[in-house]
Design a protein around this motif. Structure first.
Motif, PDB file in Angstrom:
ATOM      1  N   VAL A  22      -2.958   5.235  20.688  1.00 56.41           N
ATOM      2  CA  VAL A  22      -2.094   4.552  19.726  1.00 56.41           C
ATOM      3  C   VAL A  22      -1.005   5.521  19.292  1.00 56.41           C
ATOM      4  CG1 VAL A  22      -1.934   3.370  17.506  1.00 56.41           C
ATOM      5  CG2 VAL A  22      -3.993   3.118  18.921  1.00 56.41           C
ATOM      6  N   CYS A  23       0.251   5.125  19.473  1.00 59.32           N
ATOM      7  CA  CYS A  23       1.380   5.962  19.083  1.00 59.32           C
ATOM      8  C   CYS A  23       2.165   5.252  17.985  1.00 59.32           C
ATOM      9  CB  CYS A  23       2.306   6.218  20.268  1.00 59.32           C
ATOM     10  SG  CYS A  23       1.492   6.934  21.703  1.00 59.32           S
ATOM     11  N   MET A  24       2.375   5.944  16.875  1.00 56.78           N
ATOM     12  CA  MET A  24       3.125   5.371  15.761  1.00 56.78           C
ATOM     13  C   MET A  24       4.384   6.172  15.505  1.00 56.78           C
ATOM     14  SD  MET A  24       0.474   4.015  12.879  1.00 56.78           S
ATOM     15  CE  MET A  24      -0.716   2.722  13.276  1.00 56.78           C
ATOM     16  N   GLY A  25       5.500   5.456  15.354  1.00 58.26           N
ATOM     17  CA  GLY A  25       6.763   6.092  15.045  1.00 58.26           C
ATOM     18  C   GLY A  25       6.990   6.205  13.553  1.00 58.26           C
ATOM     19  N   PRO A  26       8.176   6.615  13.134  1.00 54.69           N
ATOM     20  CA  PRO A  26       8.466   6.828  11.709  1.00 54.69           C
ATOM     21  C   PRO A  26       8.261   5.600  10.831  1.00 54.69           C
ATOM     22  CG  PRO A  26      10.162   7.833  13.080  1.00 54.69           C
ATOM     23  CD  PRO A  26       9.298   7.034  14.005  1.00 54.69           C
ATOM     24  N   HIS A  27       8.403   4.401  11.374  1.00 49.81           N
ATOM     25  CA  HIS A  27       8.261   3.180  10.571  1.00 49.81           C
ATOM     26  C   HIS A  27       6.825   2.701  10.459  1.00 49.81           C
ATOM     27  CE1 HIS A  27      12.603   2.616  10.213  1.00 49.81           C
ATOM     28  NE2 HIS A  27      12.689   2.923  11.491  1.00 49.81           N
ATOM     29  N   GLY A  28       5.914   3.273  11.232  1.00 48.33           N
ATOM     30  CA  GLY A  28       4.493   2.968  11.109  1.00 48.33           C
ATOM     31  C   GLY A  28       4.123   1.521  11.367  1.00 48.33           C
ATOM     32  N   GLU A  29       3.080   1.074  10.664  1.00 53.71           N
ATOM     33  CA  GLU A  29       2.573  -0.292  10.835  1.00 53.71           C
ATOM     34  C   GLU A  29       3.565  -1.324  10.298  1.00 53.71           C
ATOM     35  OE1 GLU A  29      -1.314  -1.340   9.589  1.00 53.71           O
ATOM     36  OE2 GLU A  29      -2.088   0.704   9.746  1.00 53.71           O
ATOM     37  N   PRO A  30       3.408  -2.584  10.741  1.00 52.05           N
ATOM     38  CA  PRO A  30       4.180  -3.659  10.115  1.00 52.05           C
ATOM     39  C   PRO A  30       3.916  -3.706   8.609  1.00 52.05           C
ATOM     40  CG  PRO A  30       3.135  -4.431  12.128  1.00 52.05           C
ATOM     41  CD  PRO A  30       2.589  -3.064  11.862  1.00 52.05           C
ATOM     42  N   GLU A  31       4.977  -3.885   7.829  1.00 54.68           N
ATOM     43  CA  GLU A  31       4.856  -3.915   6.372  1.00 54.68           C
ATOM     44  C   GLU A  31       5.092  -5.325   5.833  1.00 54.68           C
ATOM     45  OE1 GLU A  31       6.624  -0.519   4.088  1.00 54.68           O
ATOM     46  OE2 GLU A  31       7.608  -0.161   6.018  1.00 54.68           O
ATOM     47  N   PHE A  32       4.282  -5.706   4.822  1.00 52.94           N
ATOM     48  CA  PHE A  32       4.386  -7.036   4.238  1.00 52.94           C
ATOM     49  C   PHE A  32       4.053  -6.985   2.763  1.00 52.94           C
ATOM     50  CE2 PHE A  32       2.850  -7.150   8.535  1.00 52.94           C
ATOM     51  CZ  PHE A  32       3.707  -8.041   9.145  1.00 52.94           C
ATOM     52  N   GLN A  33       4.452  -8.017   2.066  1.00 47.74           N
ATOM     53  CA  GLN A  33       3.958  -8.231   0.718  1.00 47.74           C
ATOM     54  C   GLN A  33       3.484  -9.679   0.617  1.00 47.74           C
ATOM     55  OE1 GLN A  33       7.172  -7.428  -1.962  1.00 47.74           O
ATOM     56  NE2 GLN A  33       8.208  -9.371  -1.597  1.00 47.74           N
ATOM     57  N   LEU A  34       2.435  -9.888  -0.163  1.00 50.90           N
ATOM     58  CA  LEU A  34       1.850 -11.212  -0.297  1.00 50.90           C
ATOM     59  C   LEU A  34       2.626 -12.004  -1.332  1.00 50.90           C
ATOM     60  CD1 LEU A  34      -0.592 -12.702   0.925  1.00 50.90           C
ATOM     61  CD2 LEU A  34      -1.859 -12.108  -1.144  1.00 50.90           C
ATOM     62  N   SER A  35       3.043 -13.221  -0.961  1.00 54.16           N
ATOM     63  CA  SER A  35       3.782 -14.076  -1.881  1.00 54.16           C
ATOM     64  C   SER A  35       3.300 -15.509  -1.724  1.00 54.16           C
ATOM     65  CB  SER A  35       5.292 -13.989  -1.592  1.00 54.16           C
ATOM     66  OG  SER A  35       6.015 -14.888  -2.401  1.00 54.16           O
ATOM     67  N   GLU A  36       2.598 -16.012  -2.750  1.00 53.32           N
ATOM     68  CA  GLU A  36       2.086 -17.382  -2.746  1.00 53.32           C
ATOM     69  C   GLU A  36       1.268 -17.680  -1.494  1.00 53.32           C
ATOM     70  OE1 GLU A  36       5.374 -19.991  -3.338  1.00 53.32           O
ATOM     71  OE2 GLU A  36       5.785 -19.287  -5.376  1.00 53.32           O
ATOM     72  N   GLY A  37       0.472 -16.704  -1.126  1.00 57.06           N
ATOM     73  CA  GLY A  37      -0.417 -16.896   0.014  1.00 57.06           C
ATOM     74  C   GLY A  37       0.196 -16.648   1.371  1.00 57.06           C
ATOM     75  N   TYR A  38       1.466 -16.250   1.417  1.00 54.11           N
ATOM     76  CA  TYR A  38       2.129 -16.010   2.686  1.00 54.11           C
ATOM     77  C   TYR A  38       2.536 -14.540   2.792  1.00 54.11           C
ATOM     78  CZ  TYR A  38       2.427 -21.056   3.280  1.00 54.11           C
ATOM     79  OH  TYR A  38       2.113 -22.385   3.427  1.00 54.11           O
ATOM     80  N   GLY A  39       2.502 -14.028   4.016  1.00 52.60           N
ATOM     81  CA  GLY A  39       2.943 -12.668   4.256  1.00 52.60           C
ATOM     82  C   GLY A  39       4.417 -12.628   4.543  1.00 52.60           C
ATOM     83  N   ILE A  40       5.177 -11.927   3.708  1.00 48.23           N
ATOM     84  CA  ILE A  40       6.624 -11.829   3.865  1.00 48.23           C
ATOM     85  C   ILE A  40       6.966 -10.438   4.384  1.00 48.23           C
ATOM     86  CG2 ILE A  40       8.861 -12.039   2.748  1.00 48.23           C
ATOM     87  CD1 ILE A  40       7.175 -14.610   2.787  1.00 48.23           C
ATOM     88  N   PRO A  41       7.603 -10.312   5.550  1.00 48.07           N
ATOM     89  CA  PRO A  41       7.957  -8.994   6.078  1.00 48.07           C
ATOM     90  C   PRO A  41       8.880  -8.236   5.128  1.00 48.07           C
ATOM     91  CG  PRO A  41       8.221 -10.689   7.752  1.00 48.07           C
ATOM     92  CD  PRO A  41       8.011 -11.404   6.454  1.00 48.07           C
ATOM     93  N   THR A  42       8.552  -6.989   4.873  1.00 42.76           N
ATOM     94  CA  THR A  42       9.402  -6.150   4.032  1.00 42.76           C
ATOM     95  C   THR A  42       9.867  -4.897   4.763  1.00 42.76           C
ATOM     96  OG1 THR A  42       7.462  -5.018   3.120  1.00 42.76           O
ATOM     97  CG2 THR A  42       8.278  -6.938   1.915  1.00 42.76           C
ATOM     98  N   GLY A  43       9.418  -4.730   5.976  1.00 40.72           N
ATOM     99  CA  GLY A  43       9.769  -3.547   6.743  1.00 40.72           C
ATOM    100  C   GLY A  43      10.898  -3.799   7.714  1.00 40.72           C
ATOM    101  N   ILE A  44      10.612  -3.609   8.992  1.00 44.17           N
ATOM    102  CA  ILE A  44      11.665  -3.680  10.006  1.00 44.17           C
ATOM    103  C   ILE A  44      11.288  -4.612  11.155  1.00 44.17           C
ATOM    104  CG2 ILE A  44      12.394  -1.310   9.544  1.00 44.17           C
ATOM    105  CD1 ILE A  44      11.054  -0.756  12.421  1.00 44.17           C
TER     106      ILE A  44
END
Length: 357
Positions: A243-265
């Motif tokens: 597993v190779c991870m770059g500077p941005h790492g894992e997918p980023e999200f925040q929970l909003s009303e039960g849905y995952g909203i992307p906050t990363g890239i």
């Protein structure tokens, strides 16, 4: 509208996902940069026909190259001779008839045959070129096991099985027999988000949606995340996993009303495993910037301006900086070229000359 629909389609698969961080799981490889960087200028391939609305993927085989048009009006696929790109025919008719296609996610060469994935019908279809070489015949259709959640990509393995990403969250991939039945699952999502692993596995699997490729000659299966910056390498010959991870790492999200909203890239958009290396198209656009551009009426170009090159064991080798934003690639190591699709142009096929690593 196509660009907006493309972004919406990415967000739509991310349901009920909790936040992830940029922490790196123990034992994983981390890269921060590439030892070499080179700018490339593309040459436009002039086609004798105007066909495309959203040319997303292209693969070559049997002296031909086929281009997948993700939003094709009448046909999803267009075949050309290779390497001169002379138009041959279009196939994969879009429609509701029994032999038509509702959607097209990807396609793979298997010798002289082409396998095509229709996620909406949960079906893999095999095509073969006619003896004339300028048209295709539909030979068979394989219905996928109902236990396989919506298949969004696939590769051929050992000429008799398929590998399909697993969106149940129980594993990373499904191995499927020639008749479409699920044989077994393998791999695990390499996340540090223990809460999601415990409580939202299917949603986490959707968040980790990856584009994949497989090279049967070296046994390397590669997966790159559509969000974040993660490359996974499975060596199916010796059963090793990197597993190779770059500077941005894992997918980023925040929970909003039960849905995952992307906050990363927006991360990777395509990957190819050659005999010598792994090539991956990288975007790196933040969702914040995309939203701001939309609000300001700025035309945000689809695709990525970078091609990352890794060794077959995940070592960063080189970063190509392109003069166009591209979605799909086809690397021809013998000829020393990369072909790419640019959905932002009327002439969407580009050729880049490279020195093979």
């Amino acid at each position: 509208m196509l660009r907006i629909a493309y972004i919406i389609s990415i967000v739509s698969v991310l349901l009920f996902v909790s936040c992830t961080s940029k922490s790196v799981p123990s034992g994983k490889e981390v890269y921060t940069d590439f030892p070499q960087e080179q700018e490339l200028k593309g040459r436009t391939i002039l086609l004798d026909t105007a066909l495309f609305r959203y040319p997303f993927r292209l693969h070559s085989g049997d002296g031909k190259v086929v281009v997948l048009d993700l939003h094709g009006t009448d046909y999803f696929f267009h075949a050309f001779s290779y390497p001169d790109f002379r138009y041959l025919s279009s196939f994969g008719k879009r429609g509701d008839a029994p032999q038509d296609m509702l959607s097209a996610e990807n396609f793979r060469w298997n010798g002289t045959f082409l396998w095509i994935l229709d996620a909406n019908k949960s079906e893999l279809t095999r095509f073969e070129f006619a003896l004339s070489g300028d048209s295709l015949l539909r030979k068979e259709a394989v219905n996928l096991d109902k236990d396989i959640l919506r298949a969004l990509d696939f590769v051929m393995c050992e000429d008799s099985t398929f590998i399909i990403p697993d969106y149940s969250g129980d594993s990373r991939f499904c191995k499927v027999c020639r008749g479409g039945k699920l044989m077994h699952k393998f791999g695990a999502i390499p996340t540090v988000n223990d809460d999601a692993l415990q409580n939202a596995r299917p949603a986490l699997a959707q968040a980790w949606r990856s584009f994949i490729d497989y090279n049967p000659r070296n046994g390397i299966l590669a997966a790159v995340t559509q969000l974040g910056e993660v490359l996974e390498i499975y060596n199916l010959k010796d059963n090793t996993h990197v597993v190779c991870m770059g500077p941005h790492g894992e997918p980023e999200f925040q929970l909003s009303e039960g849905y995952g909203i992307p906050t990363g890239i927006m991360g990777f958009s395509d990957v190819q495993v050659t005999d010598k290396a792994i090539y991956a198209v990288f975007q790196g656009h933040s969702f914040k910037d995309i939203a701001q551009d939309a609000q300001n009426g700025v035309n945000h170009l689809d695709g990525g301006q970078y091609i990352y090159v890794f060794s077959l064991t995940g070592k960063p080798l080189k970063k190509y900086v392109l003069d166009h934003y591209i979605c799909g690639i086809m690397v021809d190591e013998q000829r020393g070229v990369i072909y790419a699709t640019d959905v932002n142009r009327d002439e969407p096929i580009l050729e880049y000359s490279i020195k093979i690593i």
